[in-house]
Design a protein around this motif. Structure first.
Motif, PDB file in Angstrom:
ATOM      1  N   GLU A  33       0.811  -1.215   0.000  1.00 61.17           N
ATOM      2  CA  GLU A  33       0.000   0.000   0.000  1.00 61.17           C
ATOM      3  C   GLU A  33       0.844   1.264   0.000  1.00 61.17           C
ATOM      4  OE1 GLU A  33      -2.445  -0.579   3.424  1.00 61.17           O
ATOM      5  OE2 GLU A  33      -3.942  -1.705   2.285  1.00 61.17           O
ATOM      6  N   CYS A  34       2.081   1.189   0.475  1.00 60.71           N
ATOM      7  CA  CYS A  34       2.916   2.387   0.508  1.00 60.71           C
ATOM      8  C   CYS A  34       3.184   2.923  -0.900  1.00 60.71           C
ATOM      9  CB  CYS A  34       4.214   2.151   1.267  1.00 60.71           C
ATOM     10  SG  CYS A  34       5.331   0.970   0.497  1.00 60.71           S
ATOM     11  N   LEU A  35       3.066   2.076  -1.923  1.00 64.12           N
ATOM     12  CA  LEU A  35       3.212   2.557  -3.299  1.00 64.12           C
ATOM     13  C   LEU A  35       2.060   3.482  -3.680  1.00 64.12           C
ATOM     14  CD1 LEU A  35       4.421  -0.605  -5.252  1.00 64.12           C
ATOM     15  CD2 LEU A  35       5.723   1.451  -4.728  1.00 64.12           C
ATOM     16  N   PRO A  41      -2.193  10.599   1.643  1.00 65.39           N
ATOM     17  CA  PRO A  41      -0.952  10.683   2.423  1.00 65.39           C
ATOM     18  C   PRO A  41      -1.194  10.413   3.912  1.00 65.39           C
ATOM     19  CG  PRO A  41      -1.071  12.475   0.856  1.00 65.39           C
ATOM     20  CD  PRO A  41      -2.415  11.774   0.831  1.00 65.39           C
ATOM     21  N   GLY A  42      -0.427   9.468   4.459  1.00 66.80           N
ATOM     22  CA  GLY A  42      -0.520   9.131   5.868  1.00 66.80           C
ATOM     23  C   GLY A  42      -1.671   8.207   6.220  1.00 66.80           C
ATOM     24  N   GLU A  43      -2.476   7.809   5.239  1.00 68.41           N
ATOM     25  CA  GLU A  43      -3.605   6.921   5.489  1.00 68.41           C
ATOM     26  C   GLU A  43      -3.606   5.774   4.497  1.00 68.41           C
ATOM     27  OE1 GLU A  43      -7.460   8.777   5.729  1.00 68.41           O
ATOM     28  OE2 GLU A  43      -6.565  10.672   6.322  1.00 68.41           O
TER      29      GLU A  43
END
Length: 87
Positions: A33-35, A41-43
């Motif tokens: 999910e970080c991609l 942003p941040g969620e």
């Protein structure tokens, strides 16, 4: 169109599990999910947002899975994509 199918979300790994039919073989991979960070942003992205993001980036995801299957490192940031068997 690249043959990338979303199978579901892996809660423990914070990634989406996808199946890629590449070079005659079905490979299962994890797309973190970080991609998708730019979506929220941040969620964590919603499922709908994640599915749309994966569809929009399916060609790059497919290339990353093919590279991993051939024991090569994909280009950043898709080097974060891993084969499910590697995880």
């Amino acid at each position: 169109m690249s043959p990338v199918e979303v199978i579901g979300r892996d809660v423990a790994r914070e990634a989406y599990r996808v199946r890629v039919d590449a070079e005659g073989l079905a490979r299962t991979a994890l797309v973190p999910e970080c991609l998708m960070e730019t979506l929220r942003p941040g969620e964590r992205p919603s499922h709908q947002e994640a599915y749309e993001w994966i569809a929009a980036h399916r060609g790059r995801i497919e290339k990353a899975v093919i590279a991993r299957a051939a024991a090569r490192t994909p280009r950043p940031p898709y080097d974060l994509v891993t084969l499910a068997e590697e995880s």
